[in-house]
Design an enzyme around this catalytic site. Structure first.
Site, PDB file in Angstrom:
ATOM      1  N   GLN A 116       0.825  -1.198   0.000  1.00 31.21           N
ATOM      2  CA  GLN A 116       0.000   0.000   0.000  1.00 31.21           C
ATOM      3  C   GLN A 116       0.862   1.251   0.000  1.00 31.21           C
ATOM      4  O   GLN A 116       0.340   2.360  -0.116  1.00 31.21           O
ATOM      5  CB  GLN A 116      -0.917   0.001   1.223  1.00 31.21           C
ATOM      6  N   ASN A 117       2.164   1.089   0.142  1.00 32.30           N
ATOM      7  CA  ASN A 117       3.079   2.222   0.228  1.00 32.30           C
ATOM      8  C   ASN A 117       3.459   2.742  -1.151  1.00 32.30           C
ATOM      9  O   ASN A 117       3.401   2.010  -2.138  1.00 32.30           O
ATOM     10  CB  ASN A 117       4.338   1.822   0.997  1.00 32.30           C
ATOM     11  N   HIS A 177      -1.083   1.403  -4.515  1.00 35.63           N
ATOM     12  CA  HIS A 177      -1.430   2.828  -4.557  1.00 35.63           C
ATOM     13  C   HIS A 177      -0.474   3.647  -5.413  1.00 35.63           C
ATOM     14  O   HIS A 177      -0.452   4.877  -5.316  1.00 35.63           O
ATOM     15  CB  HIS A 177      -1.468   3.392  -3.136  1.00 35.63           C
ATOM     16  N   CYS A 227      -3.071  14.383 -20.963  1.00 36.83           N
ATOM     17  CA  CYS A 227      -2.617  13.543 -22.079  1.00 36.83           C
ATOM     18  C   CYS A 227      -2.136  12.169 -21.644  1.00 36.83           C
ATOM     19  O   CYS A 227      -1.876  11.304 -22.485  1.00 36.83           O
ATOM     20  CB  CYS A 227      -1.519  14.253 -22.869  1.00 36.83           C
ATOM     21  N   CYS A 247       2.570  20.098 -17.600  1.00 38.97           N
ATOM     22  CA  CYS A 247       3.092  19.013 -18.425  1.00 38.97           C
ATOM     23  C   CYS A 247       3.896  19.588 -19.583  1.00 38.97           C
ATOM     24  O   CYS A 247       3.470  20.550 -20.233  1.00 38.97           O
ATOM     25  CB  CYS A 247       1.915  18.179 -18.948  1.00 38.97           C
ATOM     26  N   GLY A 259       2.398  -4.279   8.929  1.00 37.99           N
ATOM     27  CA  GLY A 259       2.403  -2.841   9.167  1.00 37.99           C
ATOM     28  C   GLY A 259       1.258  -2.078   8.557  1.00 37.99           C
ATOM     29  O   GLY A 259       1.443  -0.943   8.128  1.00 37.99           O
ATOM     30  N   SER A 270      -2.903  -0.881   9.235  1.00 36.51           N
ATOM     31  CA  SER A 270      -4.079  -0.862  10.104  1.00 36.51           C
ATOM     32  C   SER A 270      -5.301  -1.405   9.386  1.00 36.51           C
ATOM     33  O   SER A 270      -6.323  -1.675  10.020  1.00 36.51           O
ATOM     34  CB  SER A 270      -4.368   0.567  10.566  1.00 36.51           C
TER      35      SER A 270
END
Length: 292
Positions: A115-116, A133, A144, A192, A232, A234
């Site tokens: 998830q890090n 993520h 674009c 961009c 690690g 929750s």
């Protein structure tokens, strides 16, 4: 609707155990899928969201809705993230990351989902990591779709904001530094280089959905695993909790290593309430797995 940032247990939370035997036994059988959260990176100097001293006590993470709708919110985000990147980008893997990589090298894992957004599993040598993520070291244009390297953006932001060097109150798990509006000042955001559109880090903000293909890849990994080992996290947000529920419903063992109670405890065979680096190093020792 604001995203779920916290949860309140509906029953008396379990104090957890210090017995590492169930974790060692599961890993010894092989085929274990790791699901890691912010708690595995705290020993690398990156704070978590909800543990003791967690960043949610002082900081509300940027949401996708605010970022896309409000130019002022984007300016605050990029000012804070630009400053945080100077520290975040220098973080190194710790004993927990190295132990996970060692388990992978010895064929004990079927995969790693994190998830890090820090890339520390890969830096430690883990292969085939699914960044649930996204990654903070990559940038995407919302117009674009062009991808670029975060280091290139950092140089452009340095050039556009010469002398920008406020002192942050802290750095958060998403790489966002704690700055006041006065410290943000008139920070200049750059567009961009391909189309002039809005740039966003290639991460899933709170309130944003994980890309469907990536979510399905994770569900497939859960289906194929012999056990799910949560490290690690929750499990407050559904993006991680759903995989714990999937494994439990399929009858696959779920084991958690996290010092504090989690939203997934009732689905787990055990929650080991020990520091991750020490715990995983101890498990590696029991299994005769050398950690580099």
């Amino acid at each position: 609707m604001r995203p779920t940032l916290s949860w309140t247990p509906t029953e008396e939370p379990s104090p957890g155990t210090t017995d590492l035997a169930p974790v060692a036994e599961a890993l010894g059988r092989g085929g274990v899928l790791v699901l890691s959260g912010a708690g595995i990176s705290t020993e690398s100097g990156i704070p978590d969201y909800r543990g003791e001293g967690g960043s949610l006590s002082r900081h509300t993470p940027m949401t996708y809705q605010d970022f896309t709708a409000d130019p002022a919110a984007r300016r605050r985000y990029w000012a804070r993230s630009h400053l945080g990147w100077r520290t975040f980008g220098r973080a190194l893997p710790n004993a927990g990351h190295r132990a996970v990589a060692a388990f992978g090298r010895h064929g004990l894992l079927s995969g790693v989902i994190t998830q890090n957004v820090d890339g520390l599993h890969q830096a430690a040598g883990s292969e085939g990591v699914v960044d649930l993520h996204g990654r903070l070291d990559r940038v995407v244009c919302l117009s674009c779709g062009d991808f670029s390297d975060r280091r290139e953006l950092a140089l452009r932001l340095e050039e556009a904001n010469k002398g920008f060097a406020p002192v942050a109150a802290g750095i958060n798990p998403d790489g966002d530094a704690d700055l006041t509006d006065a410290q943000v000042g008139d920070f200049q955001v750059v567009p961009c280089t391909v189309c002039g559109g809005v740039l966003k880090p290639d991460v899933v903000f709170f309130g944003e959905a994980v890309p469907p293909q990536r979510a399905e890849q994770c569900r497939a990994l859960v289906r194929e695993a012999s056990a799910l080992l949560v490290l690690g996290s929750s499990l407050t947000v559904m993006s991680g909790l759903r995989f714990v529920r999937q494994a439990a419903q399929a009858g696959q063992p779920v084991l958690i290593v996290n010092r504090d109670p989690t939203r997934g405890d009732r689905h787990a065979l055990a929650r080991v309430a020990l520091p991750l680096g020490d715990a995983l190093s101890a498990v590696a020792g029991r299994l005769g797995v050398p950690v580099e």
